[in-house]
Design a protein around this motif. Structure first.
Motif, PDB file in Angstrom:
ATOM      1  N   UNK A 163      26.660 -59.954  56.825  1.00 21.13           N
ATOM      2  CA  UNK A 163      26.013 -60.124  58.136  1.00 21.13           C
ATOM      3  C   UNK A 163      26.622 -61.403  59.086  1.00 21.13           C
ATOM      4  N   UNK A 164      26.652 -61.018  60.446  1.00 23.83           N
ATOM      5  CA  UNK A 164      27.266 -61.933  61.394  1.00 23.83           C
ATOM      6  C   UNK A 164      26.069 -62.129  62.289  1.00 23.83           C
ATOM      7  N   UNK A 165      25.787 -63.571  62.640  1.00 23.00           N
ATOM      8  CA  UNK A 165      24.648 -63.645  63.422  1.00 23.00           C
ATOM      9  C   UNK A 165      25.234 -64.138  64.753  1.00 23.00           C
ATOM     10  N   UNK A 166      24.343 -64.118  65.901  1.00 20.08           N
ATOM     11  CA  UNK A 166      24.729 -64.398  67.206  1.00 20.08           C
ATOM     12  C   UNK A 166      23.259 -64.833  67.845  1.00 20.08           C
ATOM     13  N   UNK A 167      23.256 -65.484  68.888  1.00 14.93           N
ATOM     14  CA  UNK A 167      22.224 -65.759  69.871  1.00 14.93           C
ATOM     15  C   UNK A 167      22.277 -64.872  71.102  1.00 14.93           C
ATOM     16  N   UNK A 168      21.076 -64.428  71.172  1.00 18.44           N
ATOM     17  CA  UNK A 168      20.979 -63.280  72.496  1.00 18.44           C
ATOM     18  C   UNK A 168      20.171 -64.329  73.646  1.00 18.44           C
ATOM     19  N   UNK A 169      20.544 -64.617  74.811  1.00 23.23           N
ATOM     20  CA  UNK A 169      19.932 -65.195  75.653  1.00 23.23           C
ATOM     21  C   UNK A 169      19.255 -64.300  76.669  1.00 23.23           C
ATOM     22  N   UNK A 170      18.325 -64.687  77.585  1.00 25.71           N
ATOM     23  CA  UNK A 170      17.600 -64.025  78.455  1.00 25.71           C
ATOM     24  C   UNK A 170      18.732 -63.716  79.545  1.00 25.71           C
ATOM     25  N   UNK A 171      18.673 -62.580  80.168  1.00 27.19           N
ATOM     26  CA  UNK A 171      19.253 -62.112  81.376  1.00 27.19           C
ATOM     27  C   UNK A 171      20.741 -62.125  81.133  1.00 27.19           C
ATOM     28  N   UNK A 172      21.297 -62.028  79.988  1.00 32.66           N
ATOM     29  CA  UNK A 172      22.660 -62.069  79.638  1.00 32.66           C
ATOM     30  C   UNK A 172      23.008 -60.792  78.702  1.00 32.66           C
ATOM     31  N   UNK A 173      24.086 -60.268  79.162  1.00 34.26           N
ATOM     32  CA  UNK A 173      24.511 -59.149  78.248  1.00 34.26           C
ATOM     33  C   UNK A 173      25.583 -59.791  77.186  1.00 34.26           C
ATOM     34  N   UNK A 174      25.570 -59.489  76.028  1.00 28.83           N
ATOM     35  CA  UNK A 174      26.205 -59.895  74.855  1.00 28.83           C
ATOM     36  C   UNK A 174      27.200 -58.780  74.294  1.00 28.83           C
ATOM     37  N   UNK A 175      28.503 -59.052  74.362  1.00 30.56           N
ATOM     38  CA  UNK A 175      29.402 -58.103  73.765  1.00 30.56           C
ATOM     39  C   UNK A 175      29.937 -58.472  72.302  1.00 30.56           C
ATOM     40  N   UNK A 176      29.960 -57.436  71.411  1.00 32.38           N
ATOM     41  CA  UNK A 176      30.173 -57.687  70.258  1.00 32.38           C
ATOM     42  C   UNK A 176      31.482 -56.947  69.762  1.00 32.38           C
ATOM     43  N   UNK A 177      32.611 -57.575  69.806  1.00 31.02           N
ATOM     44  CA  UNK A 177      34.004 -56.690  69.740  1.00 31.02           C
ATOM     45  C   UNK A 177      34.014 -56.052  68.238  1.00 31.02           C
ATOM     46  N   UNK A 178      33.463 -56.661  67.138  1.00 30.29           N
ATOM     47  CA  UNK A 178      33.625 -56.205  66.048  1.00 30.29           C
ATOM     48  C   UNK A 178      33.252 -54.600  65.775  1.00 30.29           C
ATOM     49  N   UNK A 179      31.883 -54.530  66.731  1.00 30.77           N
ATOM     50  CA  UNK A 179      31.335 -53.444  66.541  1.00 30.77           C
ATOM     51  C   UNK A 179      31.568 -52.421  67.693  1.00 30.77           C
ATOM     52  N   UNK A 180      32.286 -52.951  68.772  1.00 31.98           N
ATOM     53  CA  UNK A 180      32.161 -52.569  70.032  1.00 31.98           C
ATOM     54  C   UNK A 180      30.879 -51.913  70.713  1.00 31.98           C
ATOM     55  N   UNK A 181      29.807 -53.117  70.809  1.00 34.34           N
ATOM     56  CA  UNK A 181      28.547 -52.662  71.299  1.00 34.34           C
ATOM     57  C   UNK A 181      28.176 -53.753  72.158  1.00 34.34           C
ATOM     58  N   UNK A 182      27.159 -53.607  73.290  1.00 32.23           N
ATOM     59  CA  UNK A 182      26.667 -54.579  74.175  1.00 32.23           C
ATOM     60  C   UNK A 182      25.182 -54.546  73.774  1.00 32.23           C
ATOM     61  N   UNK A 183      24.837 -55.852  73.717  1.00 28.62           N
ATOM     62  CA  UNK A 183      23.060 -56.210  73.473  1.00 28.62           C
ATOM     63  C   UNK A 183      22.470 -57.021  74.678  1.00 28.62           C
ATOM     64  N   UNK A 184      21.350 -56.639  74.827  1.00 27.72           N
ATOM     65  CA  UNK A 184      20.713 -57.495  75.914  1.00 27.72           C
ATOM     66  C   UNK A 184      19.048 -57.827  75.415  1.00 27.72           C
ATOM     67  N   UNK A 185      18.802 -58.875  75.759  1.00 29.90           N
ATOM     68  CA  UNK A 185      17.130 -59.381  75.442  1.00 29.90           C
ATOM     69  C   UNK A 185      16.157 -58.658  76.173  1.00 29.90           C
ATOM     70  N   UNK A 186      15.306 -58.171  75.575  1.00 30.75           N
ATOM     71  CA  UNK A 186      14.351 -57.302  76.318  1.00 30.75           C
ATOM     72  C   UNK A 186      12.892 -58.261  76.102  1.00 30.75           C
ATOM     73  N   UNK A 187      12.365 -58.605  77.494  1.00 28.18           N
ATOM     74  CA  UNK A 187      11.276 -59.569  77.296  1.00 28.18           C
ATOM     75  C   UNK A 187      10.041 -58.701  76.934  1.00 28.18           C
ATOM     76  N   UNK A 188       9.188 -59.092  75.895  1.00 30.26           N
ATOM     77  CA  UNK A 188       7.803 -58.648  75.544  1.00 30.26           C
ATOM     78  C   UNK A 188       6.952 -59.847  75.854  1.00 30.26           C
ATOM     79  N   UNK A 189       5.599 -59.448  75.902  1.00 30.94           N
ATOM     80  CA  UNK A 189       4.575 -60.373  75.968  1.00 30.94           C
ATOM     81  C   UNK A 189       4.123 -60.749  74.502  1.00 30.94           C
TER      82      UNK A 189
END
Length: 119
Positions: free
Chosen positions: A93-119
């Motif tokens: 497992x590899x861990x990273x921190x997602x921050x609000x309003x930023x897109x995070x790219x992970x080159x190891x798996x070639x995917x982009x992630x974004x935080x989705x706000x929920x109530x």
């Protein structure tokens, strides 16, 4: 000199107070649920009602998600969230921190992630 050593060695050790508190109340050993505090206690109380406190299910995105234009949306009620993925090369497992309003790219798996706000 030998007398002094012999005298010290024969003294009884002083009695000390018992510093360990017993967990048993009324002669009964408390259950796991009775010993919990904080978030774990809250989680167990909700589980008893049939509710889920913390969702630990993995996010399995549709195949079209993960691009820069369509990132994988990770739900969170906070401004940051720690996210993990399994490294395809070593299986750890590899861990990273997602921050609000930023897109995070992970080159190891070639995917982009974004935080989705929920109530």
């Amino acid at each position: 000199m030998l007398r002094v050593v012999r005298a010290v060695g024969t003294r009884a050790a002083p009695r000390t107070q018992r510093l360990v508190r017993g967990l048993a109340v009324d002669g009964k050993i408390p259950t796991d649920a009775e010993q919990q505090y904080g978030p774990r206690k809250h989680e167990l109380e909700l589980e008893a009602k049939g509710e889920i406190a913390f969702n630990r299910d993995p996010i399995v995105p549709p195949p079209e998600q993960g691009t820069k234009a369509n990132p994988i949306l990770v739900p969170s009620a906070f401004a940051e969230r720690v996210v993990g993925y399994e490294d395809p090369d070593v299986g750890q497992l590899v861990w990273f921190t997602l921050a609000k309003d930023k897109i995070h790219y992970v080159p190891d798996i070639d995917l982009y992630f974004k935080l989705y706000p929920v109530a």
